[in-house]
Design an enzyme around this catalytic site. Sequence first.
Site, PDB file in Angstrom:
ATOM      1  N   ASN A  49      -7.871 -14.293   7.415  1.00 27.11           N
ATOM      2  CA  ASN A  49      -9.257 -14.591   7.036  1.00 27.11           C
ATOM      3  C   ASN A  49      -9.870 -15.632   7.973  1.00 27.11           C
ATOM      4  O   ASN A  49      -9.177 -16.516   8.497  1.00 27.11           O
ATOM      5  CB  ASN A  49      -9.372 -15.024   5.571  1.00 27.11           C
ATOM      6  CG  ASN A  49      -8.504 -16.209   5.198  1.00 27.11           C
ATOM      7  OD1 ASN A  49      -7.438 -16.417   5.758  1.00 27.11           O
ATOM      8  ND2 ASN A  49      -8.959 -16.983   4.235  1.00 27.11           N
ATOM      9  N   GLU A  51     -13.135 -18.056   7.896  1.00 24.79           N
ATOM     10  CA  GLU A  51     -14.265 -18.569   7.113  1.00 24.79           C
ATOM     11  C   GLU A  51     -15.390 -19.052   8.029  1.00 24.79           C
ATOM     12  O   GLU A  51     -15.249 -19.102   9.256  1.00 24.79           O
ATOM     13  CB  GLU A  51     -13.765 -19.667   6.174  1.00 24.79           C
ATOM     14  CG  GLU A  51     -12.770 -19.086   5.177  1.00 24.79           C
ATOM     15  CD  GLU A  51     -12.357 -20.046   4.092  1.00 24.79           C
ATOM     16  OE1 GLU A  51     -12.559 -21.261   4.231  1.00 24.79           O
ATOM     17  OE2 GLU A  51     -11.814 -19.556   3.075  1.00 24.79           O
ATOM     18  N   CYS A  60     -12.795 -11.561   5.496  1.00 26.09           N
ATOM     19  CA  CYS A  60     -11.502 -11.514   4.819  1.00 26.09           C
ATOM     20  C   CYS A  60     -10.418 -11.031   5.783  1.00 26.09           C
ATOM     21  O   CYS A  60     -10.710 -10.402   6.813  1.00 26.09           O
ATOM     22  CB  CYS A  60     -11.564 -10.559   3.631  1.00 26.09           C
ATOM     23  SG  CYS A  60     -12.420 -11.212   2.191  1.00 26.09           S
ATOM     24  N   GLU A  62      -8.413  -8.622   5.407  1.00 25.12           N
ATOM     25  CA  GLU A  62      -8.381  -7.154   5.501  1.00 25.12           C
ATOM     26  C   GLU A  62      -9.442  -6.649   6.482  1.00 25.12           C
ATOM     27  O   GLU A  62      -9.217  -5.658   7.186  1.00 25.12           O
ATOM     28  CB  GLU A  62      -8.612  -6.520   4.123  1.00 25.12           C
ATOM     29  CG  GLU A  62      -7.554  -6.870   3.094  1.00 25.12           C
ATOM     30  CD  GLU A  62      -7.908  -8.112   2.283  1.00 25.12           C
ATOM     31  OE1 GLU A  62      -8.494  -9.064   2.847  1.00 25.12           O
ATOM     32  OE2 GLU A  62      -7.605  -8.127   1.085  1.00 25.12           O
ATOM     33  N   CYS A  93     -10.129  -8.030  -2.262  1.00 21.81           N
ATOM     34  CA  CYS A  93     -11.401  -8.164  -2.987  1.00 21.81           C
ATOM     35  C   CYS A  93     -12.135  -6.828  -2.986  1.00 21.81           C
ATOM     36  O   CYS A  93     -11.768  -5.891  -2.280  1.00 21.81           O
ATOM     37  CB  CYS A  93     -12.252  -9.267  -2.370  1.00 21.81           C
ATOM     38  SG  CYS A  93     -13.086  -8.797  -0.842  1.00 21.81           S
ATOM     39  N   CYS A  96     -13.408  -5.538   0.392  1.00 17.45           N
ATOM     40  CA  CYS A  96     -12.315  -5.077   1.255  1.00 17.45           C
ATOM     41  C   CYS A  96     -11.768  -3.733   0.800  1.00 17.45           C
ATOM     42  O   CYS A  96     -11.333  -2.925   1.626  1.00 17.45           O
ATOM     43  CB  CYS A  96     -11.201  -6.115   1.300  1.00 17.45           C
ATOM     44  SG  CYS A  96     -11.692  -7.543   2.268  1.00 17.45           S
TER      45      CYS A  96
END
Length: 140
Positions: A49, A51, A60, A62, A93, A96
Site C-alpha cells: 500500500n 498512502e 491499496c 492489491e 477492501c 480492491c
Amino acid sequence: MVSATSDVPWPHLRHLAREATHLAYAPYSHVLVGAAGITTEGTFVVGSNIENASYGLTLCAECSLVSDLVRQGGGRLRALAVVAGDGEPLAPCGRCRQVLYEHAGPALEIDQGDGRATLTLGDLLPHAFGPDDLPTRSTP
Ligand code: THU
C-alpha cells in the site's frame, strides 16, 4: 500452468506478501499491507500500500499488485495472499475486490491463513459487475 489449488505455492505467496509489507508506505494509518499473487501461467506479482497526504488517494496493496501484473505483461490472477504487518491475512477492501475481478474473475482463490480453507473472489464479491457486462448493456 497453475490449475488445482494444490499447484498454488501458498507458503511462498504468504512469504512474498509478508516481505511486501516492508515496502509499504503507510505513514498515516501505520497499517502496512503486502499482497502477493500468482497468475495461471505461474508468474508472481506483488504489491504494497502507498498512502497519500490526501488520504482518499491512497493506493491499496492489491491495486499496486495489479499494476505489477500489467507491467509484467498481464495475465489472469489465479491465487492471492494479502497480509498486514503482523503477517496475518487481511480482507481485500471493496474497491480492491472490483479491481481484482477485472484481472481474475470469480475463481481467484484468496488465502485465509495456514490450515484455513481459501475463499474465492466470487465469495467476497457475489453477483459482480465485470467486463462481460459492457457489450450487452451498452446503448447503441
Ligand atoms: N489497505 C490495503 O492496502 N488493502 C486493503 O484491501 C485494505 C486497506 C490499506 C490502505 C491504507 O493504506 C491502510 O490499509 C489502512 O486502510
